[in-house]
Scaffold this motif. Structure first.
Motif, PDB file in Angstrom:
ATOM      1  N   GLN A 116      85.031  91.515  91.365  1.00 49.10           N
ATOM      2  CA  GLN A 116      85.921  92.531  90.423  1.00 49.10           C
ATOM      3  C   GLN A 116      84.730  92.470  88.689  1.00 49.10           C
ATOM      4  O   GLN A 116      85.104  93.141  88.038  1.00 49.10           O
ATOM      5  N   ARG A 117      84.372  91.508  88.575  1.00 51.54           N
ATOM      6  CA  ARG A 117      84.110  90.782  87.115  1.00 51.54           C
ATOM      7  C   ARG A 117      82.584  90.700  87.063  1.00 51.54           C
ATOM      8  O   ARG A 117      82.243  91.968  85.916  1.00 51.54           O
ATOM      9  N   CYS A 118      81.453  90.617  88.172  1.00 54.50           N
ATOM     10  CA  CYS A 118      80.041  90.372  88.357  1.00 54.50           C
ATOM     11  C   CYS A 118      80.053  90.384  89.632  1.00 54.50           C
ATOM     12  O   CYS A 118      80.749  89.995  90.262  1.00 54.50           O
ATOM     13  N   ALA A 119      78.822  91.113  90.137  1.00 56.06           N
ATOM     14  CA  ALA A 119      78.546  91.378  91.565  1.00 56.06           C
ATOM     15  C   ALA A 119      76.788  90.595  91.167  1.00 56.06           C
ATOM     16  O   ALA A 119      76.064  90.361  90.309  1.00 56.06           O
ATOM     17  N   PRO A 120      77.108  89.726  92.092  1.00 60.91           N
ATOM     18  CA  PRO A 120      75.415  88.891  92.316  1.00 60.91           C
ATOM     19  C   PRO A 120      74.442  89.573  92.711  1.00 60.91           C
ATOM     20  O   PRO A 120      74.618  90.354  93.383  1.00 60.91           O
ATOM     21  N   HIS A 121      73.555  89.257  92.933  1.00 58.67           N
ATOM     22  CA  HIS A 121      72.706  89.823  93.053  1.00 58.67           C
ATOM     23  C   HIS A 121      72.178  89.948  95.212  1.00 58.67           C
ATOM     24  O   HIS A 121      71.473  89.532  95.559  1.00 58.67           O
ATOM     25  N   CYS A 122      72.802  88.679  94.918  1.00 63.31           N
ATOM     26  CA  CYS A 122      72.435  87.444  96.555  1.00 63.31           C
ATOM     27  C   CYS A 122      73.303  86.286  96.399  1.00 63.31           C
ATOM     28  O   CYS A 122      74.007  85.986  95.560  1.00 63.31           O
ATOM     29  N   ALA A 123      74.075  86.413  97.847  1.00 67.83           N
ATOM     30  CA  ALA A 123      74.973  85.192  97.948  1.00 67.83           C
ATOM     31  C   ALA A 123      74.223  84.162  99.009  1.00 67.83           C
ATOM     32  O   ALA A 123      73.890  84.273 100.124  1.00 67.83           O
ATOM     33  N   LEU A 124      74.403  82.732  98.774  1.00 71.95           N
ATOM     34  CA  LEU A 124      73.899  81.925  99.563  1.00 71.95           C
ATOM     35  C   LEU A 124      75.508  81.357 100.057  1.00 71.95           C
ATOM     36  O   LEU A 124      76.668  80.216  99.420  1.00 71.95           O
ATOM     37  N   VAL A 125      76.123  81.540 101.938  1.00 70.52           N
ATOM     38  CA  VAL A 125      77.263  81.857 101.751  1.00 70.52           C
ATOM     39  C   VAL A 125      77.610  80.806 102.629  1.00 70.52           C
ATOM     40  O   VAL A 125      76.665  80.759 104.088  1.00 70.52           O
ATOM     41  N   ASP A 126      78.459  79.577 103.082  1.00 67.89           N
ATOM     42  CA  ASP A 126      78.362  78.433 103.816  1.00 67.89           C
ATOM     43  C   ASP A 126      79.377  79.031 105.163  1.00 67.89           C
ATOM     44  O   ASP A 126      80.355  79.918 105.093  1.00 67.89           O
ATOM     45  N   LEU A 127      79.000  79.087 106.443  1.00 69.89           N
ATOM     46  CA  LEU A 127      79.254  79.658 107.727  1.00 69.89           C
ATOM     47  C   LEU A 127      80.449  79.275 107.969  1.00 69.89           C
ATOM     48  O   LEU A 127      81.791  79.745 108.137  1.00 69.89           O
ATOM     49  N   GLU A 145      65.293  73.465 102.777  1.00 64.90           N
ATOM     50  CA  GLU A 145      63.542  73.078 102.198  1.00 64.90           C
ATOM     51  C   GLU A 145      64.348  74.036 100.459  1.00 64.90           C
ATOM     52  O   GLU A 145      64.196  75.198 101.530  1.00 64.90           O
ATOM     53  N   ARG A 146      63.251  73.899 100.320  1.00 67.14           N
ATOM     54  CA  ARG A 146      63.342  74.592  98.504  1.00 67.14           C
ATOM     55  C   ARG A 146      62.808  76.394  98.944  1.00 67.14           C
ATOM     56  O   ARG A 146      62.965  77.646  98.069  1.00 67.14           O
ATOM     57  N   ALA A 147      61.155  76.027  99.810  1.00 65.98           N
ATOM     58  CA  ALA A 147      60.696  77.365  99.727  1.00 65.98           C
ATOM     59  C   ALA A 147      61.341  78.237 100.544  1.00 65.98           C
ATOM     60  O   ALA A 147      61.103  79.693 100.998  1.00 65.98           O
ATOM     61  N   VAL A 148      62.009  77.582 102.040  1.00 66.49           N
ATOM     62  CA  VAL A 148      62.684  78.384 103.366  1.00 66.49           C
ATOM     63  C   VAL A 148      63.909  79.586 101.888  1.00 66.49           C
ATOM     64  O   VAL A 148      64.159  80.377 102.519  1.00 66.49           O
ATOM     65  N   VAL A 149      64.945  78.947 101.427  1.00 65.71           N
ATOM     66  CA  VAL A 149      65.953  79.076 100.303  1.00 65.71           C
ATOM     67  C   VAL A 149      64.767  80.186  99.401  1.00 65.71           C
ATOM     68  O   VAL A 149      65.573  81.062  99.263  1.00 65.71           O
ATOM     69  N   ALA A 150      63.926  80.054  98.827  1.00 68.16           N
ATOM     70  CA  ALA A 150      63.449  80.977  97.388  1.00 68.16           C
ATOM     71  C   ALA A 150      63.036  81.967  98.489  1.00 68.16           C
ATOM     72  O   ALA A 150      63.390  83.007  97.995  1.00 68.16           O
ATOM     73  N   LYS A 151      62.341  81.868  99.536  1.00 64.22           N
ATOM     74  CA  LYS A 151      61.536  82.935  99.493  1.00 64.22           C
ATOM     75  C   LYS A 151      62.883  83.661 101.254  1.00 64.22           C
ATOM     76  O   LYS A 151      63.179  85.367 100.694  1.00 64.22           O
ATOM     77  N   ALA A 152      63.982  83.249 101.242  1.00 61.99           N
ATOM     78  CA  ALA A 152      65.188  83.701 102.226  1.00 61.99           C
ATOM     79  C   ALA A 152      65.727  84.591 101.179  1.00 61.99           C
ATOM     80  O   ALA A 152      65.811  85.720 100.718  1.00 61.99           O
ATOM     81  N   ILE A 153      66.247  84.420  99.399  1.00 62.99           N
ATOM     82  CA  ILE A 153      66.283  84.631  98.394  1.00 62.99           C
ATOM     83  C   ILE A 153      65.611  85.747  98.149  1.00 62.99           C
ATOM     84  O   ILE A 153      66.557  87.320  97.903  1.00 62.99           O
ATOM     85  N   GLU A 154      64.139  85.644  97.501  1.00 65.68           N
ATOM     86  CA  GLU A 154      63.781  86.595  97.507  1.00 65.68           C
ATOM     87  C   GLU A 154      63.510  88.139  98.585  1.00 65.68           C
ATOM     88  O   GLU A 154      63.453  89.397  97.787  1.00 65.68           O
ATOM     89  N   ASP A 155      63.603  87.495  99.555  1.00 62.55           N
ATOM     90  CA  ASP A 155      63.294  88.957 100.820  1.00 62.55           C
ATOM     91  C   ASP A 155      64.680  89.536 100.810  1.00 62.55           C
ATOM     92  O   ASP A 155      64.983  90.678 100.507  1.00 62.55           O
ATOM     93  N   ALA A 156      65.971  88.526 101.115  1.00 60.74           N
ATOM     94  CA  ALA A 156      67.054  89.419 100.325  1.00 60.74           C
ATOM     95  C   ALA A 156      67.695  90.593  99.352  1.00 60.74           C
ATOM     96  O   ALA A 156      68.097  91.391  99.447  1.00 60.74           O
ATOM     97  N   ILE A 157      66.912  89.996  97.763  1.00 59.72           N
ATOM     98  CA  ILE A 157      66.999  90.878  96.522  1.00 59.72           C
ATOM     99  C   ILE A 157      66.154  92.033  97.195  1.00 59.72           C
ATOM    100  O   ILE A 157      66.968  92.638  96.748  1.00 59.72           O
ATOM    101  N   ALA A 158      64.945  91.495  97.398  1.00 59.65           N
ATOM    102  CA  ALA A 158      63.888  92.532  97.728  1.00 59.65           C
ATOM    103  C   ALA A 158      64.290  93.661  98.301  1.00 59.65           C
ATOM    104  O   ALA A 158      64.610  95.455  98.227  1.00 59.65           O
ATOM    105  N   ALA A 159      65.140  93.439  99.732  1.00 60.92           N
ATOM    106  CA  ALA A 159      65.522  94.591 100.018  1.00 60.92           C
ATOM    107  C   ALA A 159      66.937  95.367 100.133  1.00 60.92           C
ATOM    108  O   ALA A 159      66.720  96.360 100.406  1.00 60.92           O
ATOM    109  N   ALA A 160      67.810  94.766  99.385  1.00 55.76           N
ATOM    110  CA  ALA A 160      68.955  95.466  99.214  1.00 55.76           C
ATOM    111  C   ALA A 160      68.587  96.728  97.567  1.00 55.76           C
ATOM    112  O   ALA A 160      68.774  97.245  97.290  1.00 55.76           O
ATOM    113  N   SER A 161      67.601  95.583  97.123  1.00 56.51           N
ATOM    114  CA  SER A 161      66.920  97.075  95.888  1.00 56.51           C
ATOM    115  C   SER A 161      65.977  98.393  96.418  1.00 56.51           C
ATOM    116  O   SER A 161      65.710  98.994  95.446  1.00 56.51           O
TER     117      SER A 161
END
Length: 126
Positions: free
Chosen positions: A46-57, A109-125
């Motif tokens: 309600q206050r802020c919309a993130p560009h991406c979320a990492l959510v524990d299952l 792994e840092r590189a895997v998380v970085a790529k997943a975030i980048e891909d998710a944000i790019a796909a959403a935009s």
């Protein structure tokens, strides 16, 4: 390319995991926001919309799949990457079918998380 300063929500009930993921996200060109539960994360929208979320299952209360369902029901377009330390047969497919942008298994792994975030944000935009 992802804009520097994109907000990445970190939703995990384990404080140590939240801190580690926060440090990881800070090492990337993003700004982390941490939440100890799915409910806390969803209330924050309600206050802020993130560009991406990492959510524990696996969390008490709302699980990662519940968060995905609530995002869809509220028509919130926050790409969510499901993370888990307990990979089970068929769960990856279930999460992706429910709208997860990616499904990652801990340890992360840092590189895997970085790529997943980048891909998710790019796909959403797009």
């Amino acid at each position: 390319m992802v804009n520097a300063g994109s907000i990445v929500a970190i939703v995990d009930d384990d404080d140590a995991v939240r801190r580690a993921l926060r440090r990881l996200v800070l090492s990337l060109p993003h700004r982390p926001q941490t939440f100890a539960s799915g409910e806390e994360f969803l209330d924050s929208l309600q206050r802020c919309a993130p560009h991406c979320a990492l959510v524990d299952l696996h969390m008490p209360g709302l699980k990662g799949l519940d968060v995905l369902d609530r995002l869809r029901m509220r028509d919130r377009r926050v790409p969510a990457i499901i993370i888990t330390g307990y990979d089970e047969i068929g769960v990856r497919e279930k999460c992706l079918a429910a709208g997860a942008a990616a499904y990652l298994v801990k340890p992360l792994e840092r590189a895997v998380v970085a790529k997943a975030i980048e891909d998710a944000i790019a796909a959403a935009s797009t």
